[in-house]
Design an enzyme around this catalytic site. Structure first.
Site, PDB file in Angstrom:
ATOM      1  N   CYS A 196       0.803  -1.221   0.000  1.00 17.39           N
ATOM      2  CA  CYS A 196       0.000   0.000   0.000  1.00 17.39           C
ATOM      3  C   CYS A 196       0.837   1.273   0.000  1.00 17.39           C
ATOM      4  O   CYS A 196       0.280   2.376  -0.072  1.00 17.39           O
ATOM      5  CB  CYS A 196      -0.936  -0.011   1.199  1.00 17.39           C
ATOM      6  SG  CYS A 196      -1.937  -1.518   1.276  1.00 17.39           S
ATOM      7  N   GLU A 205      -0.961   5.023  13.536  1.00 15.40           N
ATOM      8  CA  GLU A 205      -0.622   6.216  12.767  1.00 15.40           C
ATOM      9  C   GLU A 205      -0.836   7.473  13.621  1.00 15.40           C
ATOM     10  O   GLU A 205      -0.052   8.428  13.534  1.00 15.40           O
ATOM     11  CB  GLU A 205      -1.437   6.296  11.479  1.00 15.40           C
ATOM     12  CG  GLU A 205      -0.977   7.430  10.566  1.00 15.40           C
ATOM     13  CD  GLU A 205      -1.688   7.491   9.226  1.00 15.40           C
ATOM     14  OE1 GLU A 205      -1.230   8.262   8.366  1.00 15.40           O
ATOM     15  OE2 GLU A 205      -2.700   6.773   9.036  1.00 15.40           O
ATOM     16  N   HIS A 212      -9.715   1.974  -0.120  1.00 19.06           N
ATOM     17  CA  HIS A 212      -8.261   1.822  -0.130  1.00 19.06           C
ATOM     18  C   HIS A 212      -7.816   1.312  -1.501  1.00 19.06           C
ATOM     19  O   HIS A 212      -8.086   0.165  -1.859  1.00 19.06           O
ATOM     20  CB  HIS A 212      -7.847   0.848   0.966  1.00 19.06           C
ATOM     21  CG  HIS A 212      -6.375   0.825   1.233  1.00 19.06           C
ATOM     22  ND1 HIS A 212      -5.447   1.443   0.420  1.00 19.06           N
ATOM     23  CD2 HIS A 212      -5.651   0.235   2.218  1.00 19.06           C
ATOM     24  CE1 HIS A 212      -4.235   1.245   0.892  1.00 19.06           C
ATOM     25  NE2 HIS A 212      -4.341   0.516   1.996  1.00 19.06           N
ATOM     26  N   PHE A 264       1.923  -3.311   3.981  1.00 18.86           N
ATOM     27  CA  PHE A 264       2.249  -4.614   4.546  1.00 18.86           C
ATOM     28  C   PHE A 264       3.739  -4.895   4.322  1.00 18.86           C
ATOM     29  O   PHE A 264       4.272  -4.646   3.233  1.00 18.86           O
ATOM     30  CB  PHE A 264       1.432  -5.715   3.866  1.00 18.86           C
ATOM     31  CG  PHE A 264      -0.007  -5.788   4.295  1.00 18.86           C
ATOM     32  CD1 PHE A 264      -0.500  -5.018   5.331  1.00 18.86           C
ATOM     33  CD2 PHE A 264      -0.876  -6.656   3.661  1.00 18.86           C
ATOM     34  CE1 PHE A 264      -1.831  -5.102   5.727  1.00 18.86           C
ATOM     35  CE2 PHE A 264      -2.212  -6.754   4.044  1.00 18.86           C
ATOM     36  CZ  PHE A 264      -2.687  -5.976   5.080  1.00 18.86           C
TER      37      PHE A 264
END
Length: 412
Positions: A163, A313, A339, A398
Protein backbone atom coordinates in the site's frame (compact mmCIF):
# COMPACT_ATOMS: atom_id res chain seq x y z
CA UNK A 1 23.40 20.25 -4.93
CA UNK A 2 19.98 18.65 -5.17
CA UNK A 3 17.80 20.06 -7.92
CA UNK A 4 14.33 21.40 -7.08
CA UNK A 5 11.35 19.36 -8.30
CA UNK A 6 7.84 20.57 -9.05
CA UNK A 7 4.50 19.07 -10.06
CA UNK A 8 3.31 20.06 -13.52
CA UNK A 9 0.70 17.44 -14.46
CA UNK A 10 -2.03 15.40 -12.77
CA UNK A 11 -4.01 12.35 -13.88
CA UNK A 12 -6.48 10.16 -12.00
CA UNK A 13 -8.93 7.31 -12.39
CA UNK A 14 -10.94 6.81 -9.20
CA UNK A 15 -14.22 5.45 -7.81
CA UNK A 16 -15.63 9.01 -7.80
CA UNK A 17 -14.29 10.31 -11.09
CA UNK A 18 -12.19 9.26 -14.07
CA UNK A 19 -10.50 12.64 -14.47
CA UNK A 20 -8.81 14.85 -11.89
CA UNK A 21 -11.45 17.57 -12.33
CA UNK A 22 -14.37 15.17 -11.81
CA UNK A 23 -12.59 13.45 -8.92
CA UNK A 24 -11.75 16.69 -7.11
CA UNK A 25 -15.23 18.15 -7.64
CA UNK A 26 -16.68 15.03 -6.03
CA UNK A 27 -14.14 15.15 -3.20
CA UNK A 28 -15.24 18.72 -2.45
CA UNK A 29 -18.87 17.61 -2.61
CA UNK A 30 -18.21 14.79 -0.14
CA UNK A 31 -19.27 12.03 -2.52
CA UNK A 32 -18.66 8.46 -1.37
CA UNK A 33 -17.80 6.02 -4.18
CA UNK A 34 -18.50 2.82 -2.25
CA UNK A 35 -21.28 0.41 -3.21
CA UNK A 36 -22.22 -3.19 -3.88
CA UNK A 37 -19.65 -5.21 -5.80
CA UNK A 38 -20.73 -5.65 -9.43
CA UNK A 39 -17.63 -7.38 -10.81
CA UNK A 40 -18.57 -10.85 -9.54
CA UNK A 41 -21.27 -12.69 -7.58
CA UNK A 42 -20.71 -12.11 -3.86
CA UNK A 43 -23.44 -14.47 -2.64
CA UNK A 44 -20.94 -16.67 -0.81
CA UNK A 45 -18.78 -13.79 0.41
CA UNK A 46 -18.90 -12.08 3.79
CA UNK A 47 -17.79 -8.78 2.23
CA UNK A 48 -20.18 -7.46 -0.41
CA UNK A 49 -19.12 -3.85 -0.99
CA UNK A 50 -16.13 -2.14 -2.56
CA UNK A 51 -15.18 1.12 -4.25
CA UNK A 52 -15.26 0.33 -7.95
CA UNK A 53 -14.29 2.59 -10.85
CA UNK A 54 -17.41 3.41 -12.88
CA UNK A 55 -17.96 3.93 -16.62
CA UNK A 56 -14.33 3.41 -17.61
CA UNK A 57 -13.64 2.63 -21.26
CA UNK A 58 -10.01 2.02 -22.19
CA UNK A 59 -10.56 2.97 -25.84
CA UNK A 60 -11.23 6.55 -24.73
CA UNK A 61 -7.59 6.85 -23.68
CA UNK A 62 -5.56 4.50 -25.86
CA UNK A 63 -5.47 2.38 -28.99
CA UNK A 64 -8.03 -0.41 -28.75
CA UNK A 65 -5.59 -3.12 -29.84
CA UNK A 66 -3.03 -1.94 -27.30
CA UNK A 67 -5.69 -1.95 -24.57
CA UNK A 68 -6.50 -5.60 -25.31
CA UNK A 69 -2.93 -6.45 -24.37
CA UNK A 70 -3.33 -4.81 -20.96
CA UNK A 71 -5.11 -5.87 -17.82
CA UNK A 72 -7.26 -3.30 -16.05
CA UNK A 73 -4.53 -2.06 -13.69
CA UNK A 74 -2.37 -1.19 -16.71
CA UNK A 75 -5.28 0.44 -18.52
CA UNK A 76 -5.99 2.65 -15.52
CA UNK A 77 -2.32 3.61 -15.34
CA UNK A 78 -2.09 4.53 -19.02
CA UNK A 79 -5.32 6.52 -18.81
CA UNK A 80 -4.07 8.49 -15.79
CA UNK A 81 -0.67 9.04 -17.42
CA UNK A 82 -2.29 10.30 -20.62
CA UNK A 83 -4.35 12.81 -18.64
CA UNK A 84 -1.27 13.92 -16.68
CA UNK A 85 0.63 14.35 -19.95
CA UNK A 86 -2.11 16.46 -21.52
CA UNK A 87 -2.45 18.46 -18.32
CA UNK A 88 1.27 19.18 -18.17
CA UNK A 89 1.43 20.91 -21.54
CA UNK A 90 4.56 18.96 -22.40
CA UNK A 91 5.45 18.15 -25.98
CA UNK A 92 7.45 14.97 -25.60
CA UNK A 93 8.37 15.19 -29.26
CA UNK A 94 10.50 18.21 -28.32
CA UNK A 95 12.17 16.49 -25.36
CA UNK A 96 15.12 14.11 -25.12
CA UNK A 97 13.24 10.83 -24.56
CA UNK A 98 16.12 9.49 -22.46
CA UNK A 99 15.62 12.36 -19.98
CA UNK A 100 11.95 11.46 -19.42
CA UNK A 101 11.07 8.36 -17.42
CA UNK A 102 8.36 6.57 -15.50
CA UNK A 103 8.09 4.95 -12.07
CA UNK A 104 4.56 3.70 -11.53
CA UNK A 105 3.85 0.79 -9.19
CA UNK A 106 1.12 -1.68 -8.42
CA UNK A 107 0.98 -3.65 -5.21
CA UNK A 108 -0.52 -6.76 -6.83
CA UNK A 109 -0.69 -6.57 -10.62
CA UNK A 110 -3.47 -8.71 -12.07
CA UNK A 111 -5.10 -11.38 -9.93
CA UNK A 112 -7.84 -11.61 -12.56
CA UNK A 113 -5.60 -13.07 -15.25
CA UNK A 114 -4.30 -15.64 -12.76
CA UNK A 115 -7.89 -16.64 -11.93
CA UNK A 116 -8.86 -16.93 -15.60
CA UNK A 117 -5.82 -18.86 -16.73
CA UNK A 118 -5.77 -21.23 -13.76
CA UNK A 119 -9.38 -22.09 -14.54
CA UNK A 120 -8.23 -22.98 -18.08
CA UNK A 121 -5.53 -25.25 -16.69
CA UNK A 122 -8.13 -27.09 -14.61
CA UNK A 123 -10.77 -27.37 -17.35
CA UNK A 124 -8.85 -27.42 -20.63
CA UNK A 125 -5.25 -28.24 -19.74
CA UNK A 126 -2.02 -26.19 -19.53
CA UNK A 127 -1.67 -25.93 -23.29
CA UNK A 128 -4.63 -23.56 -23.45
CA UNK A 129 -3.12 -20.85 -21.25
CA UNK A 130 -2.93 -17.42 -22.88
CA UNK A 131 0.60 -16.81 -24.24
CA UNK A 132 0.36 -13.28 -22.83
CA UNK A 133 -0.55 -14.42 -19.32
CA UNK A 134 2.75 -13.39 -17.75
CA UNK A 135 3.11 -9.93 -19.36
CA UNK A 136 -0.55 -9.27 -18.57
CA UNK A 137 -0.08 -10.25 -14.94
CA UNK A 138 3.17 -8.77 -13.69
CA UNK A 139 3.03 -5.48 -11.81
CA UNK A 140 5.82 -3.69 -13.72
CA UNK A 141 3.68 -3.67 -16.85
CA UNK A 142 1.88 -0.50 -15.74
CA UNK A 143 5.16 1.40 -16.00
CA UNK A 144 6.13 -0.48 -19.16
CA UNK A 145 2.87 0.32 -20.91
CA UNK A 146 3.07 4.01 -19.96
CA UNK A 147 6.61 4.10 -21.35
CA UNK A 148 5.45 2.55 -24.62
CA UNK A 149 2.33 4.72 -24.84
CA UNK A 150 4.18 8.02 -24.34
CA UNK A 151 7.61 7.14 -25.75
CA UNK A 152 9.44 7.59 -22.44
CA UNK A 153 12.93 6.08 -22.79
CA UNK A 154 14.48 7.21 -19.52
CA UNK A 155 14.46 5.39 -16.19
CA UNK A 156 11.53 2.96 -16.24
CA UNK A 157 10.94 1.02 -13.03
CA UNK A 158 8.24 0.19 -10.53
CA UNK A 159 8.32 0.05 -6.77
CA UNK A 160 6.23 -2.68 -5.15
CA UNK A 161 5.74 -1.96 -1.46
CA UNK A 162 2.10 -3.00 -1.05
CA UNK A 163 0.00 0.00 0.00
CA UNK A 164 3.03 2.31 0.01
CA UNK A 165 3.84 1.62 -3.66
CA UNK A 166 2.47 4.83 -5.16
CA UNK A 167 4.17 7.06 -2.60
CA UNK A 168 7.49 5.25 -2.92
CA UNK A 169 7.26 5.56 -6.71
CA UNK A 170 6.79 9.32 -6.44
CA UNK A 171 9.63 9.50 -3.91
CA UNK A 172 12.00 7.56 -6.15
CA UNK A 173 11.00 9.77 -9.08
CA UNK A 174 11.79 12.82 -6.96
CA UNK A 175 15.26 11.40 -6.30
CA UNK A 176 15.80 10.61 -10.00
CA UNK A 177 15.25 14.27 -10.87
CA UNK A 178 17.01 15.73 -7.84
CA UNK A 179 20.23 13.91 -8.66
CA UNK A 180 20.18 14.33 -12.42
CA UNK A 181 18.99 10.98 -13.74
CA UNK A 182 16.02 12.63 -15.44
CA UNK A 183 14.35 15.98 -16.05
CA UNK A 184 10.78 14.64 -16.30
CA UNK A 185 9.21 11.68 -14.50
CA UNK A 186 5.73 10.20 -14.66
CA UNK A 187 5.11 8.79 -11.20
CA UNK A 188 2.39 7.19 -9.10
CA UNK A 189 0.46 3.98 -8.61
CA UNK A 190 -2.33 1.85 -10.00
CA UNK A 191 -4.45 -1.09 -8.84
CA UNK A 192 -7.43 -3.21 -9.75
CA UNK A 193 -8.03 -6.33 -7.69
CA UNK A 194 -11.73 -6.28 -6.86
CA UNK A 195 -12.13 -9.91 -7.82
CA UNK A 196 -12.88 -13.18 -6.00
CA UNK A 197 -9.27 -13.85 -5.01
CA UNK A 198 -8.62 -10.29 -3.84
CA UNK A 199 -11.78 -10.00 -1.77
CA UNK A 200 -11.47 -13.50 -0.31
CA UNK A 201 -7.82 -13.00 0.57
CA UNK A 202 -8.25 -9.69 2.37
CA UNK A 203 -11.42 -10.98 4.07
CA UNK A 204 -9.59 -14.02 5.45
CA UNK A 205 -6.93 -11.65 6.75
CA UNK A 206 -9.77 -9.86 8.62
CA UNK A 207 -8.59 -6.62 6.99
CA UNK A 208 -11.86 -5.63 5.28
CA UNK A 209 -14.90 -3.94 6.78
CA UNK A 210 -17.91 -6.24 7.06
CA UNK A 211 -20.34 -3.31 6.95
CA UNK A 212 -23.01 -3.34 4.24
CA UNK A 213 -23.65 0.40 4.61
CA UNK A 214 -21.53 2.28 2.06
CA UNK A 215 -21.62 5.41 4.24
CA UNK A 216 -20.43 3.58 7.37
CA UNK A 217 -17.94 1.12 5.92
CA UNK A 218 -14.79 3.17 5.39
CA UNK A 219 -14.73 5.19 8.62
CA UNK A 220 -11.11 5.98 9.51
CA UNK A 221 -10.38 6.85 13.17
CA UNK A 222 -14.00 6.12 14.16
CA UNK A 223 -14.48 4.07 17.32
CA UNK A 224 -16.70 1.66 15.31
CA UNK A 225 -14.21 1.11 12.47
CA UNK A 226 -13.75 -2.53 11.53
CA UNK A 227 -11.50 -2.59 8.47
CA UNK A 228 -10.89 -1.00 5.10
CA UNK A 229 -12.94 -1.03 1.90
CA UNK A 230 -11.19 -2.35 -1.19
CA UNK A 231 -10.89 0.26 -3.93
CA UNK A 232 -9.33 0.55 -7.37
CA UNK A 233 -7.96 3.17 -9.73
CA UNK A 234 -4.78 5.05 -10.56
CA UNK A 235 -3.03 8.30 -9.76
CA UNK A 236 -0.14 9.49 -11.96
CA UNK A 237 1.63 12.85 -11.75
CA UNK A 238 4.26 14.61 -13.83
CA UNK A 239 7.29 15.67 -11.82
CA UNK A 240 9.72 18.06 -13.45
CA UNK A 241 13.01 19.74 -12.63
CA UNK A 242 12.18 23.34 -11.73
CA UNK A 243 14.35 25.15 -14.27
CA UNK A 244 13.13 22.83 -17.03
CA UNK A 245 9.52 23.61 -16.10
CA UNK A 246 10.10 27.37 -15.86
CA UNK A 247 11.97 27.48 -19.17
CA UNK A 248 9.02 26.00 -21.06
CA UNK A 249 6.50 28.17 -19.22
CA UNK A 250 4.78 25.29 -17.45
CA UNK A 251 1.96 25.74 -14.96
CA UNK A 252 3.41 24.66 -11.62
CA UNK A 253 0.98 23.15 -9.13
CA UNK A 254 3.30 22.65 -6.15
CA UNK A 255 6.84 21.80 -5.16
CA UNK A 256 7.91 18.42 -3.76
CA UNK A 257 10.03 19.45 -0.80
CA UNK A 258 10.82 16.22 1.02
CA UNK A 259 10.61 12.44 1.14
CA UNK A 260 11.05 9.95 3.93
CA UNK A 261 11.02 6.15 3.72
CA UNK A 262 11.59 3.64 6.51
CA UNK A 263 10.92 0.04 7.48
CA UNK A 264 9.30 -1.04 10.74
CA UNK A 265 11.19 -4.35 11.06
CA UNK A 266 8.25 -5.44 13.18
CA UNK A 267 5.42 -7.44 11.57
CA UNK A 268 4.23 -8.48 8.10
CA UNK A 269 0.83 -6.77 8.39
CA UNK A 270 0.75 -4.60 11.52
CA UNK A 271 2.52 -1.24 11.73
CA UNK A 272 4.91 -0.79 14.65
CA UNK A 273 2.79 -0.30 17.75
CA UNK A 274 4.59 2.86 18.88
CA UNK A 275 4.39 4.40 15.41
CA UNK A 276 8.17 4.82 15.37
CA UNK A 277 8.76 3.85 11.75
CA UNK A 278 6.03 6.06 10.31
CA UNK A 279 7.11 8.90 12.61
CA UNK A 280 10.66 8.67 11.31
CA UNK A 281 9.45 8.80 7.69
CA UNK A 282 7.53 12.01 8.47
CA UNK A 283 10.52 13.47 10.30
CA UNK A 284 12.86 12.67 7.40
CA UNK A 285 10.51 14.37 4.93
CA UNK A 286 10.26 17.48 7.09
CA UNK A 287 14.02 17.59 7.66
CA UNK A 288 14.68 17.41 3.92
CA UNK A 289 12.20 20.25 3.42
CA UNK A 290 13.92 22.28 6.11
CA UNK A 291 10.76 22.86 8.11
CA UNK A 292 9.48 22.31 11.63
CA UNK A 293 6.33 20.33 12.51
CA UNK A 294 4.62 23.59 13.44
CA UNK A 295 4.82 24.64 9.78
CA UNK A 296 2.82 21.66 8.45
CA UNK A 297 -0.77 22.71 7.83
CA UNK A 298 -2.27 19.41 6.70
CA UNK A 299 -1.65 15.65 6.71
CA UNK A 300 -3.36 13.27 4.30
CA UNK A 301 -3.20 10.22 6.54
CA UNK A 302 -2.92 6.62 5.41
CA UNK A 303 -6.13 6.30 7.47
CA UNK A 304 -7.35 2.91 6.33
CA UNK A 305 -10.06 2.31 8.92
CA UNK A 306 -8.43 -0.75 10.46
CA UNK A 307 -8.02 -0.72 14.23
CA UNK A 308 -4.23 -1.03 14.21
CA UNK A 309 -3.45 1.38 11.37
CA UNK A 310 -5.45 4.31 12.68
CA UNK A 311 -4.29 3.91 16.27
CA UNK A 312 -0.62 3.45 15.40
CA UNK A 313 -0.62 6.22 12.77
CA UNK A 314 -2.08 8.57 15.37
CA UNK A 315 0.75 7.61 17.71
CA UNK A 316 3.22 8.19 14.87
CA UNK A 317 1.91 11.71 14.23
CA UNK A 318 2.17 12.51 17.94
CA UNK A 319 5.71 11.14 18.03
CA UNK A 320 6.82 13.12 14.95
CA UNK A 321 4.97 16.34 15.75
CA UNK A 322 5.03 16.55 19.54
CA UNK A 323 2.86 19.41 20.79
CA UNK A 324 2.17 20.49 17.19
CA UNK A 325 0.16 17.30 16.57
CA UNK A 326 -2.96 18.83 18.09
CA UNK A 327 -2.88 21.77 15.67
CA UNK A 328 -2.37 20.06 12.31
CA UNK A 329 -5.48 19.16 10.29
CA UNK A 330 -5.63 15.48 9.29
CA UNK A 331 -8.01 13.61 6.99
CA UNK A 332 -8.36 10.34 5.11
CA UNK A 333 -9.37 10.30 1.44
CA UNK A 334 -10.04 6.56 1.84
CA UNK A 335 -13.28 7.54 3.57
CA UNK A 336 -14.61 8.39 0.10
CA UNK A 337 -12.79 6.10 -2.33
CA UNK A 338 -11.79 3.15 -0.18
CA UNK A 339 -8.26 1.82 -0.13
CA UNK A 340 -6.68 1.81 -3.59
CA UNK A 341 -3.71 -0.25 -2.32
CA UNK A 342 -0.75 0.47 -4.61
CA UNK A 343 -2.62 3.38 -6.20
CA UNK A 344 -3.52 5.06 -2.91
CA UNK A 345 -0.35 7.12 -2.65
CA UNK A 346 -0.68 8.47 -6.18
CA UNK A 347 -4.28 9.58 -5.76
CA UNK A 348 -3.71 10.98 -2.26
CA UNK A 349 -0.70 12.96 -3.52
CA UNK A 350 -3.05 14.57 -6.05
CA UNK A 351 -5.44 15.42 -3.20
CA UNK A 352 -2.58 17.19 -1.43
CA UNK A 353 -1.74 19.17 -4.56
CA UNK A 354 -5.36 20.24 -5.02
CA UNK A 355 -5.67 21.04 -1.31
CA UNK A 356 -2.71 23.41 -1.55
CA UNK A 357 -4.13 24.92 -4.71
CA UNK A 358 -7.66 25.50 -3.37
CA UNK A 359 -7.12 25.87 0.37
CA UNK A 360 -9.80 23.22 0.89
CA UNK A 361 -9.32 20.27 3.27
CA UNK A 362 -12.03 17.69 2.71
CA UNK A 363 -13.77 16.09 5.65
CA UNK A 364 -13.26 12.46 6.62
CA UNK A 365 -16.61 11.21 5.36
CA UNK A 366 -18.57 8.62 7.31
CA UNK A 367 -16.58 9.12 10.49
CA UNK A 368 -18.81 10.30 13.34
CA UNK A 369 -17.27 9.67 16.74
CA UNK A 370 -13.52 9.14 16.92
CA UNK A 371 -11.84 6.51 19.03
CA UNK A 372 -10.75 7.77 22.45
CA UNK A 373 -7.13 7.03 21.52
CA UNK A 374 -7.51 8.70 18.12
CA UNK A 375 -7.72 12.18 19.59
CA UNK A 376 -6.36 14.49 16.90
CA UNK A 377 -8.14 16.80 14.41
CA UNK A 378 -9.34 14.46 11.64
CA UNK A 379 -11.66 16.98 9.90
CA UNK A 380 -14.81 15.17 11.01
CA UNK A 381 -18.25 16.60 10.30
CA UNK A 382 -17.31 19.34 7.85
CA UNK A 383 -14.53 20.35 5.46
CA UNK A 384 -12.05 23.00 6.53
CA UNK A 385 -11.08 25.97 4.40
CA UNK A 386 -7.66 27.39 5.22
CA UNK A 387 -4.45 28.33 3.49
CA UNK A 388 -2.19 25.29 3.14
CA UNK A 389 1.49 26.01 2.57
CA UNK A 390 2.85 22.61 3.56
CA UNK A 391 1.15 19.22 3.29
CA UNK A 392 2.31 15.74 4.22
CA UNK A 393 0.96 12.50 2.78
CA UNK A 394 1.56 9.15 4.47
CA UNK A 395 1.43 5.61 3.09
CA UNK A 396 2.05 2.46 5.11
CA UNK A 397 2.34 -0.96 3.51
CA UNK A 398 2.25 -4.61 4.55
CA UNK A 399 5.81 -5.64 5.28
CA UNK A 400 6.41 -2.56 7.40
CA UNK A 401 6.96 -0.07 4.57
CA UNK A 402 6.50 3.59 5.57
CA UNK A 403 6.62 6.44 3.06
CA UNK A 404 5.94 10.16 3.45
CA UNK A 405 6.07 13.01 0.96
CA UNK A 406 6.16 16.71 1.80
CA UNK A 407 4.59 19.17 -0.62
CA UNK A 408 4.81 22.93 -0.42
CA UNK A 409 3.06 25.81 -2.13
CA UNK A 410 5.26 26.86 -5.03
CA UNK A 411 7.02 30.16 -4.76
CA UNK A 412 9.40 31.06 -7.55
Amino acid sequence: MKRRVVVTGLGAVTPIGNTVEEFWDNVKAGKVGIGEITKFDTSDYKVKIAAEVKDFSAKDYMDFKAAKRMELFSQYAVAAAEEAYQDSGLDLGEEDPYRAGVIVGSGIGSLQVVEREYEKILTKGPGRVNPLMVPLMISNMAAGNISIHLGLKGKCTNVVTACASGTNCIGDSLRAIQYGDADIMFAGGTESCICPTGVAGFTSLTALSASCDPLRASIPFDKERDGFVLGEGAGVVVLEELEHAVKRGARIYAEVAGYGATGDAFHITSPAEDGGGAAKAMTLAMEEGGILPTQVDYINAHGTGTHHNDLFETRAIKLAFGDAAKDVVINSTKSMIGHLLGAAGGVEFIVCVKTIQDGFIHQTMGTRETDEQCDLNYAVGAPIEKEVNYALTNSLGFGGHNATLLLKKYEG
